[in-house]
Design a protein around this motif. Structure first.
Motif, PDB file in Angstrom:
ATOM      1  N   PRO A   1       0.804  -1.225   0.000  1.00 35.86           N
ATOM      2  CA  PRO A   1       0.000   0.000   0.000  1.00 35.86           C
ATOM      3  C   PRO A   1       0.837   1.276   0.000  1.00 35.86           C
ATOM      4  CG  PRO A   1      -0.635  -1.449   1.793  1.00 35.86           C
ATOM      5  CD  PRO A   1       0.552  -2.076   1.149  1.00 35.86           C
ATOM      6  N   SER A   2       2.079   1.198   0.502  1.00 37.61           N
ATOM      7  CA  SER A   2       2.829   2.447   0.569  1.00 37.61           C
ATOM      8  C   SER A   2       3.427   2.832  -0.785  1.00 37.61           C
ATOM      9  CB  SER A   2       3.928   2.348   1.632  1.00 37.61           C
ATOM     10  OG  SER A   2       4.666   1.175   1.466  1.00 37.61           O
ATOM     11  N   ILE A   3       3.497   1.905  -1.734  1.00 38.23           N
ATOM     12  CA  ILE A   3       3.991   2.311  -3.052  1.00 38.23           C
ATOM     13  C   ILE A   3       2.965   2.118  -4.166  1.00 38.23           C
ATOM     14  CG2 ILE A   3       6.463   2.017  -2.598  1.00 38.23           C
ATOM     15  CD1 ILE A   3       6.266  -0.678  -3.939  1.00 38.23           C
ATOM     16  N   ALA A   4       1.810   1.564  -3.819  1.00 43.48           N
ATOM     17  CA  ALA A   4       0.821   1.287  -4.868  1.00 43.48           C
ATOM     18  C   ALA A   4       0.393   2.568  -5.583  1.00 43.48           C
ATOM     19  CB  ALA A   4      -0.399   0.586  -4.268  1.00 43.48           C
ATOM     20  N   LEU A   5       0.190   3.638  -4.810  1.00 42.98           N
ATOM     21  CA  LEU A   5      -0.236   4.898  -5.429  1.00 42.98           C
ATOM     22  C   LEU A   5       0.847   5.410  -6.379  1.00 42.98           C
ATOM     23  CD1 LEU A   5      -2.479   7.024  -5.529  1.00 42.98           C
ATOM     24  CD2 LEU A   5      -1.280   8.264  -3.734  1.00 42.98           C
ATOM     25  N   GLY A   6       2.106   5.271  -5.939  1.00 44.81           N
ATOM     26  CA  GLY A   6       3.212   5.671  -6.810  1.00 44.81           C
ATOM     27  C   GLY A   6       3.219   4.874  -8.098  1.00 44.81           C
ATOM     28  N   SER A   7       2.928   3.574  -8.000  1.00 45.07           N
ATOM     29  CA  SER A   7       2.895   2.736  -9.197  1.00 45.07           C
ATOM     30  C   SER A   7       1.810   3.199 -10.152  1.00 45.07           C
ATOM     31  CB  SER A   7       2.634   1.274  -8.817  1.00 45.07           C
ATOM     32  OG  SER A   7       3.534   0.856  -7.840  1.00 45.07           O
ATOM     33  N   VAL A   8       0.643   3.540  -9.577  1.00 44.24           N
ATOM     34  CA  VAL A   8      -0.469   3.997 -10.416  1.00 44.24           C
ATOM     35  C   VAL A   8      -0.099   5.314 -11.094  1.00 44.24           C
ATOM     36  CG1 VAL A   8      -2.832   4.880 -10.343  1.00 44.24           C
ATOM     37  CG2 VAL A   8      -2.243   2.789  -9.126  1.00 44.24           C
ATOM     38  N   ILE A   9       0.488   6.232 -10.319  1.00 48.06           N
ATOM     39  CA  ILE A   9       0.865   7.534 -10.888  1.00 48.06           C
ATOM     40  C   ILE A   9       1.898   7.341 -12.000  1.00 48.06           C
ATOM     41  CG2 ILE A   9       1.989   9.734 -10.372  1.00 48.06           C
ATOM     42  CD1 ILE A   9       0.726   9.651  -7.626  1.00 48.06           C
ATOM     43  N   PHE A  10       2.838   6.440 -11.758  1.00 47.21           N
ATOM     44  CA  PHE A  10       3.874   6.175 -12.768  1.00 47.21           C
ATOM     45  C   PHE A  10       3.235   5.713 -14.085  1.00 47.21           C
ATOM     46  CE2 PHE A  10       7.093   3.576 -14.858  1.00 47.21           C
ATOM     47  CZ  PHE A  10       8.188   4.430 -14.812  1.00 47.21           C
ATOM     48  N   ALA A  11       2.265   4.801 -13.961  1.00 43.75           N
ATOM     49  CA  ALA A  11       1.599   4.290 -15.155  1.00 43.75           C
ATOM     50  C   ALA A  11       0.858   5.406 -15.882  1.00 43.75           C
ATOM     51  CB  ALA A  11       0.636   3.167 -14.780  1.00 43.75           C
ATOM     52  N   LEU A  12       0.221   6.288 -15.106  1.00 43.03           N
ATOM     53  CA  LEU A  12      -0.526   7.383 -15.724  1.00 43.03           C
ATOM     54  C   LEU A  12       0.428   8.358 -16.411  1.00 43.03           C
ATOM     55  CD1 LEU A  12      -3.182   8.102 -12.949  1.00 43.03           C
ATOM     56  CD2 LEU A  12      -3.524   6.928 -15.111  1.00 43.03           C
TER      57      LEU A  12
END
Lengths: 463, 316
Positions: free
Chosen positions: B176-187
């Motif tokens: 959970p602490s990097i999932a948002l970063g992963s999503v932002i990276f993909a976007l």
């Protein structure tokens, strides 16, 4: 100069634009008028402002379709979520059987696809709040019907009593289809929840005897053996969404602390220590014995891994057998087999798919005929054989059913306990189920916090 | 006497005219005559956007939930205070803000960087440009699935790379602490090509003289870009930022496609997903309408200072 030759052109253009404007206005008025007219509700603006609502217009067209001269003058509109795979094949078999029984009835069966019925439920909710209900829809009965409270059609006299279904359906199915002193649903089929599917070759390679798995310690030993003896992941667990964690926990709790501990929990009197102990085991399994890519995998991904021999066993409702059945190189009792989830022998984890009828029904007569049909042996056999679930009638000749389904059908009629599923709508209300999933999502899918998960689970059902 | 020419079409007010004439004058008025051209879009826009916002606000003031029609007799701001009691709302709002700011900023910077590189007259420029822009042509439904594979712990490309450089595998979506970063990276992967094209158009519109003048004055390339070129790309930045923010709000589609349901991976819950869950799973209409209003305020709040700054600069 330019002005001189403009009037002619602009008059034409103006007329055209005026006509276009009038056309749009009429269209808008027609749309919202149709919506409002159906329910007489104040929410016609809802339909207008909701860009994704293509179905508002559909509803409007229902009433114009009859007039064929038969006794059925209104279209039967049924929404369901079986948009692909074995579910689609099953519902098509059901629809074909219905159409040959009622060739004159105008019908419209709509698949509103997406996993876990999210789109289906959203569409139903939206159309019902807009006063534009359909004839009937597929949904889980039990506490799941809480979301439609006060807006369901009572089928007790017209379907259940008229056809004597109370005598031929399982008692607990009747009970779960009863809601708010009405019976607004007819059950279609049941999946068994407490299964452990295993890859025979993988178990043999690790020297695990499935017959010996009869409680949680023996399962944990077996997982440990698979981990140390082979390169195969001991268990498949999909963790792209929390429902799989919730249903695994429900099985572990039943196995470890008994069905009563589970029943007490869903009734709001859970034993915290038993819940903590079972969550500890779920944590141990998920931390040590499942594949690393769980967080990006759905249960069908995991099923694929089991077919490929990368995963030794997995817990899932027996819809998983539907996936195995579509693979011709992966056969029952040859490549895969099944045992009750260790420690839950004699228990049948209860799940029901049903066809529910909403109030203010646009086609009461047609809906009654359709709901009657859903309860017939023919309908239940046609649907369940392809769906991998089992009929809820007690009088089905099991020779009409496929091998795996016939086995499950015998368990359905002869088990000792039938705890209702928590992750599939029967045991708790939609909001409680959502809170249970949040509890799992936040505390049991890494990083783990068993104590917090136990508290969240307990408070989820405390209302 | 030039003014008499322009007033020719309107009759002097002193003359008494009948109502038919008045109507004819009114219908011949420029505003009325042009109304079919501006009126219809205005009406559609008004109903679809501002009508929607107004209706949403109205619902948020009621206690509407379940299948009953909203009761507009008793309006209050209860829902607006109630949402703050939920930790889910607070973390979703925080995630949403992070998503909006980080995604928009990084996209702008990366797009600018790529545009400057492409503007150096490299070979196969159009091909490279197309390659960068192509991800934007793809639907979120497709890119979400592709990134789900890329982020796969065992076989995903991202972990092949991290293993290769010695970091070891990362649970991109599950942690959970990097999932948002992963999503932002993909976007960012999907939309930096778009900002690149916007900036490239801006760069192309600048006359070469400025580069030459700067060089004659002895400015280094870096100084030329920072002091002369980039300040002239403000309009491009505003329009790109607005579009990017709209796409950041549409991240709902991406998150929904990742899991196939309204609950996104743990740690990536944003206001849009929370709102849809509350509304369409649980039927809490008023509650989720309040969330929607906060989402609108959040979006306006992020863009407003920049728009105001641009307005003061006269760029708008």
């Amino acid at each position: 100069m330019a002005d001189n030759d403009r009037p002619d052109v602009s008059t034409d253009r103006r007329k055209y634009m005026a006509a276009l404007g009038a056309g749009i206005a009429a269209g808008v008025a027609g749309c919202s008028g149709g919506d409002g007219g159906d329910g007489g509700s104040t929410s016609s603006g809802d339909g207008g402002s909701d860009g994704s609502d293509g179905s508002g217009g559909d509803g409007g067209s229902t009433s114009s379709d009859g007039g064929s001269g038969s006794q059925w003058d209104t279209q039967l509109e049924v929404l369901h979520g079986w948009a692909g795979g074995d579910g689609e094949a099953a519902v098509n078999a059901l629809i074909d059987a219905f159409k040959s029984e009622y060739p004159d009835m105008p019908t419209k069966f709509q698949a509103v696809g997406a996993s876990a019925n999210v789109n289906l439920n959203a569409t139903i909710l939206r159309r019902m709040v807009n006063g534009n209900p359909m004839s009937s829809f597929a949904n889980w009965p039990g506490n799941n019907l809480e979301r439609y409270r006060g807006n369901l059609m009572d089928l007790e006299a017209d379907v259940w009593e008229a056809e004597g279904y109370k005598d031929v359906m399982q008692d607990r199915a009747v009970e779960l289809c009863t809601f708010n002193d009405q019976i607004p649903a007819v059950p279609l089929g049941s999946h068994r929840m407490n299964n452990l599917f295993y890859n025979i070759a993988a178990f043999e390679e690790a020297g695990v005897d499935p017959e010996s798995l009869n409680d949680m310690p023996s399962l944990m030993d077996a997982l440990d053996a698979i981990k140390s003896e082979t390169d195969i992941a001991p268990m498949g667990q999909a963790m792209v969404a929390p429902w799989t964690v919730l249903q695994l926990w429900a099985q572990v709790l039943q196995s470890q602390a008994g069905v009563d501990a589970y029943m007490n929990y869903i009734e709001g009197n859970g034993d915290r220590q038993a819940i903590v102990d079972s969550l500890e085991l779920v944590k141990e399994i998920q931390q040590n014995y499942i594949t690393n890519d769980a967080s990006t995998s759905s249960f069908t991904d995991m099923g694929g891994k089991m077919i490929a021999g990368e995963v030794a066993c997995m817990h899932q409702g027996n819809w998983l057998a539907g996936q195995f059945r579509t693979d011709d190189s992966f056969n029952f009792e040859e490549h895969w087999d099944w045992i009750p989830f260790p420690g839950t022998e004699g228990t049948y984890g209860y799940h029901i798919d049903a066809i529910v009828a909403p109030a203010n029904n646009p086609s009461p007569e047609e809906t009654i005929a359709w709901e009657k049909f859903v309860g017939t042996t023919d309908a239940q056999v046609a649907f369940n054989n392809l769906k991998g679930s089992v009929p809820l009638r007690t009088d089905v000749d099991s020779s009409q059913l496929g091998d795996f389904i016939a086995l499950t059908y015998e368990d359905l009629t002869s088990s000792d306990r039938y705890p209702p599923t928590i992750a599939h709508g029967l045991a708790v209300t939609p909001e409680e189920m959502g809170n249970c999933k949040t509890a799992m999502s936040e505390n049991m899918m890494g990083p783990y916090d068993v104590e917090a998960a136990a508290d969240a689970l307990l408070s989820a059902v405390s209302n | 006497m030039g003014t008499t020419d322009t007033t020719e079409s309107t009759t002097p007010a002193t003359e008494e005219v009948g109502w038919e004439t008045k109507v004819r004058y009114f219908l011949n008025n420029d505003l009325v005559r042009s109304s079919p051209y501006w009126g219809i879009p205005f009406l559609l826009m008004g109903i679809a956007v501002y009508g929607g916002i107004g209706f949403n606000t109205a619902i948020s003031l009621t206690d509407a939930r379940g299948l009953q029609s909203p009761d507009y007799t008793n309006l209050d701001f209860e829902m607006y205070t109630q949402v703050f009691e939920s930790s889910a709302f607070l973390s979703a709002a925080q995630n949403n803000l992070v998503l909006l700011v980080v995604f928009t900023t990084v996209c702008l910077l990366l797009g600018l960087f790529l545009a400057v590189l492409l503007d150096q007259g490299i070979r196969h420029e159009n091909t490279v440009q197309t390659i960068y822009l192509l991800p934007m042509a793809l639907s979120f439904v497709i890119t979400a699935q592709v990134w789900l594979w890329l982020y796969n712990y065992d076989v995903g490309l991202m972990n092949i790379i991290t293993r290769g450089i010695g970091i070891g595998p990362v649970d991109w979506i599950g942690n959970p602490s990097i999932a948002l970063g992963s999503v932002i990276f993909a976007l960012i992967w999907q939309f930096s090509g778009y900002t690149m094209v916007v900036y490239l158009a801006g760069l192309r519109s600048l006359p070469d003289d400025q580069f030459e003048a700067a060089r004659v004055d002895g400015a280094s390339t870096l100084t030329t870009y920072i002091k002369i070129i980039i300040p002239q790309l403000k309009e491009a930045s505003v329009s790109a930022a607005v579009v990017l923010m709209v796409f950041a709000l549409k991240a709902f589609t991406f998150l929904y496609s990742l899991t196939g349901r309204y609950r996104p991976p743990n740690g990536t819950d944003i206001l849009a997903t929370l709102m849809v869950r509350q509304a369409f799973k649980l039927g809490k209409w008023a509650y989720s309408a309040a969330i929607a209003t906060y989402l609108l305020i959040l979006a306006l709040g992020v863009i407003a200072p920049y728009l105001y700054y641009q307005y003061r600069q006269g760029s708008l």
